[in-house]
Design a protein around this motif. Structure first.
Motif, short mmCIF file in Angstrom:
data_model
loop_
_atom_site.label_atom_id
_atom_site.label_comp_id
_atom_site.label_asym_id
_atom_site.label_seq_id
_atom_site.Cartn_x
_atom_site.Cartn_y
_atom_site.Cartn_z
N LYS A 33 -4.30 17.49 -10.73
CA LYS A 33 -5.97 18.40 -10.85
C LYS A 33 -6.83 17.26 -11.53
CE LYS A 33 -7.25 21.80 -12.17
NZ LYS A 33 -7.36 23.10 -11.19
N ALA A 34 -6.98 16.34 -11.79
CA ALA A 34 -7.96 15.01 -12.14
C ALA A 34 -7.73 13.74 -11.56
CB ALA A 34 -8.64 15.11 -13.71
N PRO A 35 -8.33 13.89 -10.80
CA PRO A 35 -7.78 13.17 -9.52
C PRO A 35 -8.15 11.06 -10.68
CG PRO A 35 -8.62 13.65 -7.77
CD PRO A 35 -8.50 15.03 -9.42
N TYR A 36 -8.71 11.05 -10.93
CA TYR A 36 -9.59 9.74 -11.90
C TYR A 36 -8.27 8.74 -12.65
CZ TYR A 36 -11.78 5.73 -13.48
OH TYR A 36 -12.38 4.90 -14.26
N PHE A 37 -7.60 9.81 -12.93
CA PHE A 37 -6.48 9.99 -13.63
C PHE A 37 -5.48 8.98 -13.05
CE2 PHE A 37 -7.12 14.07 -17.10
CZ PHE A 37 -7.82 12.83 -17.22
N ALA A 38 -5.10 8.87 -11.79
CA ALA A 38 -4.18 8.60 -10.72
C ALA A 38 -4.63 7.39 -10.62
CB ALA A 38 -4.26 9.39 -9.58
N SER A 39 -6.13 6.56 -10.78
CA SER A 39 -6.02 5.04 -10.95
C SER A 39 -5.63 3.91 -11.63
CB SER A 39 -7.89 4.80 -11.65
OG SER A 39 -7.61 5.21 -13.06
N ILE A 40 -5.14 4.84 -12.71
CA ILE A 40 -4.48 4.21 -13.74
C ILE A 40 -2.69 3.78 -13.84
CG2 ILE A 40 -5.72 4.20 -16.25
CD1 ILE A 40 -4.36 6.44 -17.40
N HIS A 41 -2.09 5.30 -12.83
CA HIS A 41 -1.01 5.66 -12.60
C HIS A 41 -0.18 5.97 -13.41
CE1 HIS A 41 -1.27 3.71 -8.98
NE2 HIS A 41 -1.77 2.14 -9.38
N PRO A 42 -0.41 7.35 -14.32
CA PRO A 42 0.31 7.34 -15.61
C PRO A 42 1.26 7.86 -15.25
CG PRO A 42 -1.30 9.64 -14.61
CD PRO A 42 -1.32 8.12 -13.96
N ARG A 43 2.33 7.40 -16.55
CA ARG A 43 3.89 8.13 -16.36
C ARG A 43 4.01 9.09 -17.33
NH1 ARG A 43 8.15 6.85 -18.56
NH2 ARG A 43 7.82 4.84 -18.63
N PHE A 44 3.75 9.92 -17.73
CA PHE A 44 4.10 11.28 -18.77
C PHE A 44 5.38 11.26 -19.37
CE2 PHE A 44 -0.66 13.19 -17.78
CZ PHE A 44 -1.08 13.35 -18.24
N THR A 45 5.17 10.97 -20.73
CA THR A 45 6.53 10.57 -20.84
C THR A 45 6.82 12.23 -22.14
OG1 THR A 45 5.94 9.57 -23.07
CG2 THR A 45 7.23 8.64 -20.81
N LYS A 46 6.05 12.37 -23.10
CA LYS A 46 6.76 13.84 -23.71
C LYS A 46 4.88 14.31 -23.41
CE LYS A 46 8.61 13.00 -27.58
NZ LYS A 46 8.43 13.07 -28.95
N VAL A 47 5.18 15.64 -23.70
CA VAL A 47 3.90 16.89 -23.62
C VAL A 47 4.48 18.15 -23.71
CG1 VAL A 47 2.91 18.16 -22.09
CG2 VAL A 47 2.91 15.94 -20.59
N GLU A 48 3.83 18.35 -24.75
CA GLU A 48 4.35 19.62 -25.52
C GLU A 48 3.27 19.79 -26.58
OE1 GLU A 48 7.14 17.81 -27.68
OE2 GLU A 48 6.03 17.09 -29.72
N PRO A 49 2.89 21.18 -26.83
CA PRO A 49 1.97 21.99 -28.04
C PRO A 49 1.63 20.58 -29.05
CG PRO A 49 3.19 23.59 -27.14
CD PRO A 49 3.83 22.35 -27.34
N ASN A 50 0.29 20.25 -29.14
CA ASN A 50 -0.03 19.40 -30.63
C ASN A 50 0.19 18.09 -30.22
OD1 ASN A 50 -1.71 21.03 -32.42
ND2 ASN A 50 0.61 22.52 -32.47
N HIS A 51 0.71 17.46 -29.14
CA HIS A 51 1.51 16.07 -28.99
C HIS A 51 1.50 16.17 -27.07
CE1 HIS A 51 3.55 12.22 -30.27
NE2 HIS A 51 4.24 12.44 -29.33
N ALA A 52 0.69 14.50 -27.43
CA ALA A 52 1.44 14.51 -25.95
C ALA A 52 1.49 13.05 -25.59
CB ALA A 52 0.24 14.61 -25.11
N GLU A 53 2.07 12.53 -24.79
CA GLU A 53 2.03 10.97 -24.45
C GLU A 53 2.34 10.39 -23.05
OE1 GLU A 53 5.04 8.60 -26.57
OE2 GLU A 53 5.24 9.88 -28.35
N LEU A 54 2.07 9.59 -22.69
CA LEU A 54 2.34 8.94 -21.54
C LEU A 54 1.74 7.66 -21.25
CD1 LEU A 54 -0.89 7.31 -19.92
CD2 LEU A 54 -1.39 10.22 -20.39
N VAL A 55 2.20 6.92 -20.23
CA VAL A 55 2.54 5.30 -20.59
C VAL A 55 2.26 4.81 -19.34
CG1 VAL A 55 3.88 3.05 -19.85
CG2 VAL A 55 5.26 5.16 -21.37
N ILE A 56 0.57 3.46 -19.29
CA ILE A 56 -0.19 3.51 -18.27
C ILE A 56 1.00 1.54 -18.32
CG2 ILE A 56 -2.38 2.40 -17.91
CD1 ILE A 56 -3.39 3.59 -20.06
N PRO A 57 1.21 1.70 -16.85
CA PRO A 57 1.69 0.35 -16.33
C PRO A 57 1.23 -0.46 -16.66
CG PRO A 57 1.86 1.83 -14.59
CD PRO A 57 1.70 2.77 -15.96
#
Length: 161
Positions: A33-57
């Protein structure tokens, strides 16, 4: 459009796929959806209202000249986490756009980094269009390497005739 938190929950709870493959599938689709985000290879680990987490390896493609995760890669991760949070939280009658970021770099990013975005529920129901999302990046040993706020402008969607 389906709620981002619902899509995350669906992809990570499919019995055939499993949570790890589901996280990777969701992360890949989110980055499309936003291709620039692919440059960091994100791995979302939590997505919920008022809180989101992802890991950048921590990998060569996101490192700087001293071998740590580059500052702009960290900001990219924080913005991706914020975007997932915003799409999961915003009321259906409102829209958002980022309008600024205030960030402090507090330690070297020497490991994988978990990017965290958080808000309080009442921020989204306020009449104040300025909404600050708290963000931080944390090393695997718990040390915060980047923290601050991403400022959003949240307004009512225009009425359709």
């Amino acid at each position: 459009m389906p709620n981002v938190a619902d899509l995350y929950k669906t992809t990570t709870t499919l019995p055939i796929v499993g949570p790890l493959v589901g996280e990777r599938a969701f992360s890949f689709l989110f980055a499309q959806k936003a291709p620039y985000f692919a440059s960091i290879h994100p791995r979302f680990t939590k997505v919920e209202p008022n809180h989101a987490e992802l890991v950048i390896p921590k990998r060569r493609s996101v490192q700087n000249h001293i071998g740590t995760v580059h500052a702009i890669a960290l900001c990219n991760g924080l913005e991706a986490a914020m975007g997932a949070l915003a799409e999961s939280t915003i009321p259906k009658n409102k829209r958002w756009i980022p309008k600024g970021m205030d960030i402090s770099y507090t330690a070297k990013a020497t490991t994988d980094i978990t990017c965290i975005a958080e808000t309080d529920p009442e921020q989204w129901t306020s009449d104040n269009p300025d909404l600050h999302v708290r963000v931080k990046g944390v090393r695997t040993d718990g040390v915060v390497v980047i923290e601050g706020v991403i400022k959003l402008w949240v307004t009512e969607k225009p009425k359709k005739d």
